[in-house]
Design an enzyme around this catalytic site. Structure first.
Site, PDB file in Angstrom:
ATOM      1  N   ASP A   1     -14.469 -23.682 -47.059  1.00 51.81           N
ATOM      2  CA  ASP A   1     -15.483 -23.183 -47.963  1.00 51.81           C
ATOM      3  C   ASP A   1     -16.903 -23.626 -47.416  1.00 51.81           C
ATOM      4  O   ASP A   1     -17.025 -24.704 -47.577  1.00 51.81           O
ATOM      5  CB  ASP A   1     -14.973 -23.127 -49.386  1.00 51.81           C
ATOM      6  CG  ASP A   1     -16.015 -22.568 -50.302  1.00 51.81           C
ATOM      7  OD1 ASP A   1     -16.078 -21.285 -50.321  1.00 51.81           O
ATOM      8  OD2 ASP A   1     -16.839 -23.358 -51.151  1.00 51.81           O
TER       9      ASP A   1
ATOM     10  N   GLU B   1     -14.284 -17.969 -44.804  1.00 46.89           N
ATOM     11  CA  GLU B   1     -14.591 -16.544 -45.513  1.00 46.89           C
ATOM     12  C   GLU B   1     -15.784 -15.911 -44.692  1.00 46.89           C
ATOM     13  O   GLU B   1     -16.627 -16.701 -44.077  1.00 46.89           O
ATOM     14  CB  GLU B   1     -15.014 -17.016 -46.755  1.00 46.89           C
ATOM     15  CG  GLU B   1     -15.233 -15.906 -47.927  1.00 46.89           C
ATOM     16  CD  GLU B   1     -15.693 -16.289 -49.197  1.00 46.89           C
ATOM     17  OE1 GLU B   1     -15.727 -15.384 -50.095  1.00 46.89           O
ATOM     18  OE2 GLU B   1     -15.873 -17.540 -49.318  1.00 46.89           O
TER      19      GLU B   1
ATOM     20  N   ASP C   1     -15.316 -26.244 -55.292  1.00 48.46           N
ATOM     21  CA  ASP C   1     -15.261 -25.598 -53.943  1.00 48.46           C
ATOM     22  C   ASP C   1     -13.814 -26.177 -53.256  1.00 48.46           C
ATOM     23  O   ASP C   1     -13.532 -25.414 -52.449  1.00 48.46           O
ATOM     24  CB  ASP C   1     -16.498 -26.987 -53.418  1.00 48.46           C
ATOM     25  CG  ASP C   1     -17.740 -26.668 -54.148  1.00 48.46           C
ATOM     26  OD1 ASP C   1     -18.067 -25.572 -54.193  1.00 48.46           O
ATOM     27  OD2 ASP C   1     -18.647 -27.600 -54.137  1.00 48.46           O
TER      28      ASP C   1
END
Length: 406
Positions: free
Chosen positions: A185, A269, A347
């Site tokens: 992330d 992502e 997170d």
């Protein structure tokens, strides 16, 4: 590359001639389009170039390698083809070819194999009508070299870029299998958060160099336009920005190589960087350089036989509990932790969800969670030792199952 003063003068002459040829050819095509005449083909432009070199006004074009001038025409063809392909939807849209300026931050020329360039036995780069230029080699080059591009950046540095023939299958270098899988992330406070709980702080190279850049920019603004001192100050500003970009690139390389070396599969992502760059966080987004980092992960995974996965940007990674799968909706950015049977780090929870959305078998227990206080259910109150729900292991498992977290 480290050219001498005379070689820098020869390269500047080559840059200027290539720019003039490009602009002349573009002007010919623009004039034909305005007059409603047919499109001027590359062959016709090449004939006109040969004739122009014999005139008194453009006789100085013969002072540089003819290959450089022909490649400038090829660049114009490529720019036009990319523009029309963008209009047809074959590639991302880009602007129409524009006239080049001698004040452009980047100047480049290209030599193909028939130009007669070579690498000397002493490790120098021999360029036609330039000479033997000293080079600091970053790697050992394969034997099949077809093209070399000489680039001068805004800071006055010179680089040589080579085109070589390569076989992806032969170049594949497999690292030892690790069996580890990780989701990543990306953020601003922490540059990268891994699904195993590791957090990598953001170096913020631009933010740390802002004072130095500010002083250099102030010094530039005080110089008279068109003066030699202003040109010197401009080079200092460009070199300061170049140092920031080099430090960021080095950080991306080291971190991406470490992640690829330690993990068999990597998931990230697909972030909308262009959209984020239009917000109030634009400077921090550009300073992070997420796109460059993800690109490095992708090509290094292909090079070393790793698996690279990219999930959609609309996956609700911050809205779903990585332990029980409960989706409790979006949360403000100031919410860094929340409780869902356990205290979840926002997170790390998102990194675990990135890995799960990509189909990686990661353990949610790697998300640094700790049990949180949960009110007892009505049927759990008043239990006594020895009862099925007496707080023992079986009773705890059943209570957690009822709450939806395991």
């Amino acid at each position: 590359m480290y050219p001498t003063a005379g070689q820098r003068s020869s390269l500047a002459r080559a840059f200027g001639c290539a720019r003039v040829v490009f602009n002349d050819a573009l002007r010919v095509r623009e004039d034909a389009r305005t007059a409603g005449l047919p499109f001027v083909a590359s062959g016709e432009l090449s004939k006109r170039l040969t004739a122009t070199k014999k005139t008194a006004e453009r006789a100085w074009l013969g002072e540089v390698s003819s290959v450089v001038l022909q490649q400038s025409l090829r660049d114009l063809d490529t720019a036009g083809r990319n523009f029309f392909d963008g209009l047809k939807g074959k590639r991302p849209r880009m602007g129409a070819p524009r006239f080049k300026s001698r004040k452009d931050n980047r100047q480049s020329i290209r030599f193909t194999a028939n130009a007669g360039w070579e690498i000397t036995t002493g490790g120098k780069l021999r360029l036609p009508k330039v000479g033997d230029v000293a080079v600091k080699w970053s790697r050992v080059l394969p034997s099949a070299l077809s093209t070399v591009t000489v680039v001068k950046d805004a800071g006055g540095r010179y680089f040589a870029s080579f085109v070589v023939e390569s076989d992806p299958a032969a170049d594949l270098t497999r690292m030892p299998d690790t069996g580890e899988q990780v989701g990543i992330d990306l953020g601003l406070t922490h540059f990268a958060i891994l699904s195993d709980g590791t957090k990598i702080d953001s170096p913020k190279f631009l933010r740390r160099a802002e004072k130095k850049l500010k002083r250099a920019q102030q010094s530039l603004s005080r110089k008279a336009k068109g003066s030699v001192n202003r040109d010197k100050a401009r080079i200092k500003v460009a070199r300061a920005h170049g140092q920031v970009a080099d430090a960021r690139r080095e950080f991306h390389h080291q971190l991406s190589t470490k992640i690829i070396r330690e993990n068999q599969a990597v998931a990230v992502e697909d972030l909308a960087v262009k959209a984020l760059a239009r917000t109030r966080m634009a400077k921090s987004v550009h300073d992070a350089g997420w796109s460059a980092f993800v690109t490095m992960l992708e090509y290094k995974a292909a090079r070393y036989g790793r698996t690279f996965l990219r999930i959609g940007r609309f996956e609700p990674t911050s809205q779903v509990c990585s332990q029980c799968g409960v989706k409790d909706g979006p949360k403000p950015l100031n919410v860094r932790q929340w409780t869902c049977g356990a205290v979840l780090d926002r997170d790390i929870n998102a990194a675990v969800n990135v890995a799960k959305a990509a189909g990686l078998a990661v353990s949610a227990c790697g998300a640094r969670v700790r049990p949180g206080p949960v009110p007892a259910q009505r049927d759990e109150t008043g239990t006594h030792p020895g009862s099925p729900d007496d707080g023992g292991s079986d009773g705890n498992l059943r209570a957690l199952a009822r709450r939806g977290c395991q």
